[in-house]
Design a protein around this motif. Structure first.
Motif, PDB file in Angstrom:
ATOM      1  N   UNK A   1       0.831  -1.205   0.000  1.00 41.21           N
ATOM      2  CA  UNK A   1       0.000   0.000   0.000  1.00 41.21           C
ATOM      3  C   UNK A   1       0.866   1.255   0.000  1.00 41.21           C
ATOM      4  N   UNK A   2       1.907   1.262   0.856  1.00 38.37           N
ATOM      5  CA  UNK A   2       2.687   2.486   1.072  1.00 38.37           C
ATOM      6  C   UNK A   2       3.744   2.705  -0.001  1.00 38.37           C
ATOM      7  N   UNK A   3       4.490   1.673  -0.355  1.00 40.36           N
ATOM      8  CA  UNK A   3       5.622   1.865  -1.270  1.00 40.36           C
ATOM      9  C   UNK A   3       5.194   2.409  -2.642  1.00 40.36           C
ATOM     10  N   UNK A   4       4.106   1.927  -3.254  1.00 38.56           N
ATOM     11  CA  UNK A   4       3.705   2.531  -4.531  1.00 38.56           C
ATOM     12  C   UNK A   4       3.322   4.004  -4.420  1.00 38.56           C
ATOM     13  N   UNK A   5       2.734   4.391  -3.292  1.00 40.01           N
ATOM     14  CA  UNK A   5       2.426   5.815  -3.090  1.00 40.01           C
ATOM     15  C   UNK A   5       3.711   6.640  -3.046  1.00 40.01           C
ATOM     16  N   UNK A   6       4.707   6.135  -2.333  1.00 38.54           N
ATOM     17  CA  UNK A   6       5.999   6.818  -2.307  1.00 38.54           C
ATOM     18  C   UNK A   6       6.607   6.853  -3.704  1.00 38.54           C
ATOM     19  N   UNK A   7       6.403   5.779  -4.464  1.00 34.19           N
ATOM     20  CA  UNK A   7       6.910   5.743  -5.823  1.00 34.19           C
ATOM     21  C   UNK A   7       6.272   6.795  -6.701  1.00 34.19           C
ATOM     22  N   UNK A   8       4.959   7.034  -6.521  1.00 35.09           N
ATOM     23  CA  UNK A   8       4.299   8.073  -7.294  1.00 35.09           C
ATOM     24  C   UNK A   8       4.889   9.446  -7.026  1.00 35.09           C
ATOM     25  N   UNK A   9       5.196   9.735  -5.762  1.00 36.52           N
ATOM     26  CA  UNK A   9       5.787  11.028  -5.421  1.00 36.52           C
ATOM     27  C   UNK A   9       7.224  11.133  -5.911  1.00 36.52           C
ATOM     28  N   UNK A  10       7.958  10.033  -5.858  1.00 34.76           N
ATOM     29  CA  UNK A  10       9.327  10.045  -6.393  1.00 34.76           C
ATOM     30  C   UNK A  10       9.315  10.230  -7.899  1.00 34.76           C
ATOM     31  N   UNK A  11       8.336   9.628  -8.580  1.00 34.56           N
ATOM     32  CA  UNK A  11       8.209   9.819 -10.014  1.00 34.56           C
ATOM     33  C   UNK A  11       7.841  11.270 -10.326  1.00 34.56           C
ATOM     34  N   UNK A  12       6.993  11.858  -9.491  1.00 34.81           N
ATOM     35  CA  UNK A  12       6.628  13.260  -9.667  1.00 34.81           C
ATOM     36  C   UNK A  12       7.865  14.151  -9.580  1.00 34.81           C
ATOM     37  N   UNK A  13       8.750  13.856  -8.643  1.00 38.80           N
ATOM     38  CA  UNK A  13       9.953  14.672  -8.460  1.00 38.80           C
ATOM     39  C   UNK A  13      11.093  14.259  -9.393  1.00 38.80           C
ATOM     40  N   UNK A  14      10.817  13.263 -10.253  1.00 34.25           N
ATOM     41  CA  UNK A  14      11.840  12.747 -11.149  1.00 34.25           C
ATOM     42  C   UNK A  14      13.050  12.234 -10.368  1.00 34.25           C
ATOM     43  N   UNK A  15      12.759  11.569  -9.237  1.00 35.76           N
ATOM     44  CA  UNK A  15      13.808  11.004  -8.392  1.00 35.76           C
ATOM     45  C   UNK A  15      13.513   9.534  -8.088  1.00 35.76           C
ATOM     46  N   UNK A  16      13.004   8.803  -9.109  1.00 35.28           N
ATOM     47  CA  UNK A  16      12.647   7.405  -8.888  1.00 35.28           C
ATOM     48  C   UNK A  16      13.850   6.557  -8.492  1.00 35.28           C
TER      49      UNK A  16
END
Length: 279
Positions: free
Chosen positions: A23-38
């Motif tokens: 549940x949590x890790x994909x949400x963090x992934x979305x924000x990292x993708x938003x910041x272009x810091x995947x």
């Protein structure tokens, strides 16, 4: 196939640990993708793996050592004000070197290093569940406050500076949350499985979602669905969990890419081609 394993109580705790992370890790992934810091996920995961190995060598829980190392890396990054994937590339190199050197100079040997990379979710215990619950609670409390600020910093980067807002605080707060997520994920699922759970659902959601909020919903749904499929499939087929999870996520990404490719001619008013074109 032994379907009885799906109802075995011994797997309930590992399932709950993985479900919270899914549940949590994909949400963090979305924000990292938003910041272009995947790439942050892989950098934090390498630091967490090295810290977990060092913590076990010192007689500490793996998740505690991993959290300390990943949070330390996030704090150093935040203090320096670094942005982008380059800094995480250095984290990967440093974590990888430390992971191998700690293994070569302690009694832990290579077996623990393989366990951290490959994952041991089926052997997750109360410490892993505590870490996953704490991560989920921290995400539930902080993300509603962090998401609007991170979104604004991405779309209107001059706003915070013009209004003299302490943007570094919420960037650091998110970096620490992401580091904590990768530490918990690496200790339970393994390095590559945790990284895949951060990267792939976000990659898919950014290609199919119609809005930012729906992309977060897609991230959560994809992460949970792929996790449940992988957990059940690995048990029924008697396979290691982490590579099965990565394979399921990659299959979902490939299916998304193929569906988008087939949809392109229709968007341009063309009929989809069937078979090979005539010479």
């Amino acid at each position: 196939m032994d379907l009885s394993a799906l109802t075995d109580p011994i797997f309930l705790l590992p399932f709950l640990v993985g479900l919270l992370l899914a549940v949590v890790l994909p949400l963090l992934g979305g924000l990292l993708m938003l910041r272009d810091e995947w790439l942050a996920a892989l950098g934090d995961a390498h630091l967490a793996a090295a810290g977990a190995r060092l913590g076990l060598a010192a007689g500490l829980p793996a998740v505690g050592g991993g959290l300390a190392a990943a949070a330390g890396g996030a704090a150093v990054k935040g203090a320096g004000g670094a942005r982008g994937n380059a800094v995480y590339g250095f984290m990967i190199l440093g974590g990888w070197a430390a992971l191998l050197l700690i293994g070569a100079n302690t009694a832990l040997g290579e077996q623990l290093g393989h366990a951290l990379i490959e994952g041991q979710l089926y052997f997750a215990g109360p410490a892993d569940l505590t870490a996953a619950v704490a991560l989920a609670l921290a995400a539930a409390v902080t993300l509603p406050w962090l998401i609007p600020r991170l979104l604004r910093a991405r779309l209107l980067p001059q706003h915070d500076a013009a209004n003299r807002l302490p943007a570094r605080r919420w960037h650091l707060g998110f970096d620490l949350l992401a580091a904590s997520g990768m530490a918990a994920g690496t200790a339970s699922m393994g390095l590559m499985a945790a990284f895949a759970l951060v990267l792939v659902p976000a990659w898919i959601s950014f290609r199919v979602a119609a809005s930012w909020r729906s992309s977060l919903v897609w991230c959560t749904m994809l992460g949970c669905f792929c996790y449940v499929v992988a957990f059940a499939g690995a048990l029924v087929l008697d396979q290691p969990f982490s590579p099965v999870l990565v394979a399921v996520l990659l299959a979902a990404a490939a299916g998304t890419a193929a569906a988008r490719h087939r949809a392109l001619p229709l968007r341009h008013g063309q009929r989809p081609q069937r078979g090979l074109p005539n010479p």
